[in-house]
Design an enzyme around this catalytic site. Structure first.
Site, mmCIF file in Angstrom:
data_model
loop_
_atom_site.group_PDB
_atom_site.id
_atom_site.type_symbol
_atom_site.label_atom_id
_atom_site.label_comp_id
_atom_site.label_asym_id
_atom_site.label_seq_id
_atom_site.Cartn_x
_atom_site.Cartn_y
_atom_site.Cartn_z
ATOM 1 N N MET A 123 0.861 -1.213 0.162
ATOM 2 C CA MET A 123 -0.120 0.001 -0.076
ATOM 3 C C MET A 123 0.826 1.294 0.279
ATOM 4 O O MET A 123 1.694 1.309 0.735
ATOM 5 C CB MET A 123 -0.815 0.063 1.313
ATOM 6 C CG MET A 123 -1.611 1.282 1.616
ATOM 7 S SD MET A 123 -2.515 1.424 2.958
ATOM 8 C CE MET A 123 -1.678 1.862 4.250
ATOM 9 N N ASN A 124 0.512 2.320 -0.884
ATOM 10 C CA ASN A 124 0.954 3.850 -0.706
ATOM 11 C C ASN A 124 0.110 4.632 -0.364
ATOM 12 O O ASN A 124 -0.750 4.597 0.512
ATOM 13 C CB ASN A 124 1.912 3.838 -1.584
ATOM 14 C CG ASN A 124 1.967 3.871 -3.053
ATOM 15 O OD1 ASN A 124 1.997 2.639 -3.544
ATOM 16 N ND2 ASN A 124 1.841 4.888 -3.699
ATOM 17 N N ASP A 125 -0.073 5.605 -1.152
ATOM 18 C CA ASP A 125 -0.669 7.006 -0.595
ATOM 19 C C ASP A 125 -2.287 6.707 -0.460
ATOM 20 O O ASP A 125 -3.036 5.892 -1.090
ATOM 21 C CB ASP A 125 -0.975 7.777 -1.996
ATOM 22 C CG ASP A 125 0.279 8.089 -2.819
ATOM 23 O OD1 ASP A 125 1.406 7.654 -2.186
ATOM 24 O OD2 ASP A 125 0.627 8.651 -3.856
ATOM 25 N N SER A 189 -2.819 7.980 -7.803
ATOM 26 C CA SER A 189 -3.624 8.765 -6.732
ATOM 27 C C SER A 189 -4.614 9.831 -7.389
ATOM 28 O O SER A 189 -4.445 10.175 -8.663
ATOM 29 C CB SER A 189 -2.564 9.253 -5.893
ATOM 30 O OG SER A 189 -1.985 8.519 -5.064
ATOM 31 N N ARG A 252 0.305 14.617 -12.661
ATOM 32 C CA ARG A 252 -0.721 13.666 -11.948
ATOM 33 C C ARG A 252 -1.329 14.256 -10.379
ATOM 34 O O ARG A 252 -1.063 15.215 -9.889
ATOM 35 C CB ARG A 252 -0.032 12.317 -11.515
ATOM 36 C CG ARG A 252 1.133 12.397 -10.631
ATOM 37 C CD ARG A 252 1.854 11.071 -10.410
ATOM 38 N NE ARG A 252 3.310 11.302 -9.724
ATOM 39 C CZ ARG A 252 4.399 11.344 -10.564
ATOM 40 N NH1 ARG A 252 4.329 11.412 -11.788
ATOM 41 N NH2 ARG A 252 5.397 11.474 -9.665
ATOM 42 N N ASP A 253 -2.353 13.216 -10.117
ATOM 43 C CA ASP A 253 -2.836 13.253 -8.425
ATOM 44 C C ASP A 253 -3.603 14.508 -8.460
ATOM 45 O O ASP A 253 -3.683 15.549 -7.726
ATOM 46 C CB ASP A 253 -1.761 13.616 -7.598
ATOM 47 C CG ASP A 253 -0.634 12.341 -7.730
ATOM 48 O OD1 ASP A 253 -0.803 11.381 -8.310
ATOM 49 O OD2 ASP A 253 0.420 12.582 -7.296
ATOM 50 N N GLU A 312 4.251 16.071 -6.084
ATOM 51 C CA GLU A 312 3.275 14.765 -6.214
ATOM 52 C C GLU A 312 2.122 15.197 -5.189
ATOM 53 O O GLU A 312 2.274 15.906 -4.197
ATOM 54 C CB GLU A 312 4.112 13.586 -5.775
ATOM 55 C CG GLU A 312 5.033 13.192 -6.523
ATOM 56 C CD GLU A 312 5.553 11.984 -6.328
ATOM 57 O OE1 GLU A 312 5.403 10.908 -7.162
ATOM 58 O OE2 GLU A 312 5.824 11.603 -5.119
ATOM 59 N N TRP A 392 11.048 5.687 1.615
ATOM 60 C CA TRP A 392 11.921 4.909 0.563
ATOM 61 C C TRP A 392 13.209 4.664 1.278
ATOM 62 O O TRP A 392 14.081 4.257 0.671
ATOM 63 C CB TRP A 392 11.937 5.453 -0.566
ATOM 64 C CG TRP A 392 10.697 5.533 -1.551
ATOM 65 C CD1 TRP A 392 9.748 6.539 -1.710
ATOM 66 C CD2 TRP A 392 10.147 4.336 -2.145
ATOM 67 N NE1 TRP A 392 8.936 6.379 -2.305
ATOM 68 C CE2 TRP A 392 8.896 4.979 -2.684
ATOM 69 C CE3 TRP A 392 10.422 3.146 -2.266
ATOM 70 C CZ2 TRP A 392 8.021 4.380 -3.375
ATOM 71 C CZ3 TRP A 392 9.311 2.341 -2.941
ATOM 72 C CH2 TRP A 392 8.310 2.614 -3.589
HETATM 73 C C1 FRU Z 1 3.368 9.657 -4.539
HETATM 74 C C2 FRU Z 1 2.950 8.919 -5.925
HETATM 75 C C3 FRU Z 1 1.942 9.573 -6.822
HETATM 76 C C4 FRU Z 1 1.463 8.662 -7.512
HETATM 77 C C5 FRU Z 1 1.460 7.205 -6.726
HETATM 78 C C6 FRU Z 1 1.622 5.966 -7.368
HETATM 79 O O1 FRU Z 1 3.767 8.557 -3.470
HETATM 80 O O2 FRU Z 1 4.033 8.794 -6.480
HETATM 81 O O3 FRU Z 1 2.556 10.736 -7.070
HETATM 82 O O4 FRU Z 1 0.145 8.902 -7.749
HETATM 83 O O5 FRU Z 1 2.316 7.563 -5.777
HETATM 84 O O6 FRU Z 1 1.611 4.751 -6.487
#
Ligand code: FRU
Length: 553
Positions: A123-125, A189, A252-253, A312, A392
């Site tokens: 899992m990330n964002d 995201s 993005r985002d 981001e 990271w």
């Molecule tokens: C930030 C990011 C966002 C992107 C997503 C991809 O951690 O790099 O910019 O949308 O994660 O997983």
């Protein structure tokens, strides 16, 4: 070797799975094959089985290791009960529902108890945060076929108190099978948005299949409309494909809002403009056609020089009549502290499609750095935020069933000097048990989260958590500087921040997650300590007062 198990499934049950070869998997009813993948591909793939009538079904599979992530759900019950997780083993299928999933997660002594984490995989964002009725929806960047970052999906969980979560089916999938293409990308995201008719929707980025992590990829913006209960995305429309001049690939985002003054929708995107991290502003009358209005913010040139590639996850919201812009600068390394990928905020006014910060100095949002991609939403009269606790720099040791945790839910506010402040959401206080005074000398700690508060004169204060006599982490204030240290820190990076001498300090610890809130929440620091997760004693030295409680979710 072929394994088999027969189970009763309700009418309408959906089984979703991610698997890769070698081997096969099939479903049989009364000895007749009703569904199968005769030869799983060497790349992970996504498969689903829709069970039409309530009856017994036999599943057969060759290699338990081929089946990477499986769950089932029943459309009529999923909103209340969530998913049922399946594990295909060498001896049969284990299925777990709500409380059994919780118990299984709690049995992992390395997993935090108060902080959201996925059941399995990467899992990330945080994404799509919103509240509908009494229910909070937390979506998140999810890679269902492994514990590393990979083709992105949106995972989903719901809660009524921001601490107890019901896990839901995957909400968004990549547009193409990235694994098969040997590519990364997918549903990146984005944010939740409710239009003026009350229709709930989500804007997000699709990174089209990409073969380089740092350049040359293409990112487009999409709108997803959910079906009933926000269980699955029912219709997806691409709303923005062309980049403005000067924007190469980071694009993005999205975050969208209704601008009542202009009588139009607005959207921001994180990008890089002629090489500088930037936030781009777009306008639309109908949410489908977007026109570029220009940069909302462009980072000073020094950031590019310090490695920052792009903004981001920009967040932009109003608190007490002021507008707050929050940005992550990916790739950036601060030359003084050595910290990287930092999160910054600016507070100012937004008028005539221009953002004018009160002060050009960026406010650093976290001096610990394991707090990234923060996303907030306005709900319940508050601005609630989550962030991904990762930088990271370090990662979970191998063998963990999952990677990635969210911060505590936080409530955002502005203080008298216009700084953005963060505090644990008020639901956190409801979890607290009795608060006790911390005395001089080492006090034994139960294997439970703790919430430590220091008030009255912080200079010289020191908090040391130990496990079997060895240091787990230390927090202190020396010469007006608040710092946090893990025993494995090698000094390359400094995790510290200046604070006022009379500031207050709160440290929340949960299985190696350290969240620090100081100076009314204007100075925050977050560290994820994977190596020392269960301190058993705490020593606090302070001229002021220290109290502790052990919140329990
Ligand atoms: C930030 C990011 C966002 C992107 C997503 C991809 O951690 O790099 O910019 O949308 O994660 O997983």
């Amino acid at each position: 070797m072929m394994h088999a198990e027969t189970i009763e499934l309700e009418e309408g049950t959906r089984v979703e799975l991610w698997a890769r070869g070698p081997g096969a998997i099939r479903a049989l009813i009364d000895g007749v094959v009703v569904w199968q993948v005769p030869a799983l591909s060497e790349h992970p793939g996504y498969y689903k089985y829709h069970h039409r009538e309530a009856c017994a079904v036999t599943f057969e599979w060759d290699e338990p290791e081929s089946i990477l992530w499986v769950y089932s759900w029943e459309p009529g019950r999923v909103e209340d009960c969530g998913i049922t997780v399946w594990e295909f083993g060498a001896t049969g299928i284990t299925r777990r529902t709500g409380t059994e999933i919780d118990a299984w997660m709690r049995a992992d002594t390395k997993r935090p108890g108060l902080h959201f984490s996925p059941i399995r995989q990467w899992m990330n964002d945080p994404n799509g945060l919103c509240r509908i009725g009494e229910t909070w929806h937390l979506f998140y960047q999810f890679h269902p076929s492994g514990t590393d970052w990979g083709p992105m999906h949106w995972g989903h969980a719901v809660s009524t108190d921001l601490f107890h979560w019901t896990h839901m089916p995957v909400f968004l999938h990549p547009e193409q099978n990235c694994w098969q293409l040997g590519a990364t990308g997918g549903a990146f995201s984005g944010n939740a948005f409710r239009d003026r008719d009350g229709a709930q929707m989500f804007f997000y980025t699709e990174r089209l299949p990409a073969y380089d992590l740092f350049s040359g990829y293409r990112e487009i913006q999409k709108l997803a409309r959910p079906g009933r209960g926000l269980v699955t995305a029912e219709s997806i429309t691409t709303v923005l494909e062309t980049r403005p001049d000067g924007v190469e690939h980071d694009f993005r985002d999205p975050k969208v809002w209704w601008d009542a003054v202009r009588g139009e929708y607005r959207m921001i995107l994180g990008a890089s403009l002629d090489g500088d991290p930037a936030v781009l502003l777009y306008g639309s009358e109908n949410l489908l056609d977007w026109r570029y209005l220009g940069p909302l913010y462009r980072a000073p040139a020094r950031f590019r020089g310090e490695g920052a590639r792009a903004v981001e996850c920009p967040d932009f919201f109003e608190i007490d009549g002021k507008w707050v812009l929050v940005m992550g600068f990916v790739g950036h390394t601060d030359p003084v502290s050595g910290r990287h990928n930092l999160l910054y905020a600016l507070v100012g006014d937004f008028r005539d499609d221009r953002f004018v910060p009160d002060n050009d100095a960026l406010q650093l949002l976290d001096f610990g750095t394991d707090f990234y991609a923060m996303q907030s939403c306005a709900a319940d009269g508050r601005q609630i935020a989550f962030a991904w606790l990762f930088n990271w720099e370090d990662r979970k040791p191998p063998g963990s069933p999952y990677s990635g945790e969210m911060s505590l839910p936080r409530e955002l506010s502005l203080d008298a000097s216009g700084r953005l402040c963060m505090a644990p959401a008020r639901e956190f206080e409801a979890l607290a048990r009795e608060r006790g005074e911390v005395r001089d000398g080492a006090a034994a700690l139960p294997d439970a989260p703790f919430d430590l508060v220091l008030t009255g004169g912080l200079e010289g204060a020191r908090i040391t958590a130990t496990q079997a006599g060895g240091t787990s982490f230390e927090v202190g204030v020396t010469d007006g500087v608040l710092w946090v240290r893990l025993p494995q820190d090698d000094g390359r990076i400094r995790y510290d921040a200046r604070i006022a001498p009379e500031a207050d300090l709160r440290v929340v610890h949960d299985r190696g997650i350290i969240e620090i809130f100081a100076d009314g929440g204007a100075v925050c620091g977050t560290r994820r300590n994977y190596k020392h997760t269960s301190p058993d004693a705490l020593t606090v030295t302070t001229n002021g007062r220290a109290t502790i409680s052990h919140p329990e979710a």
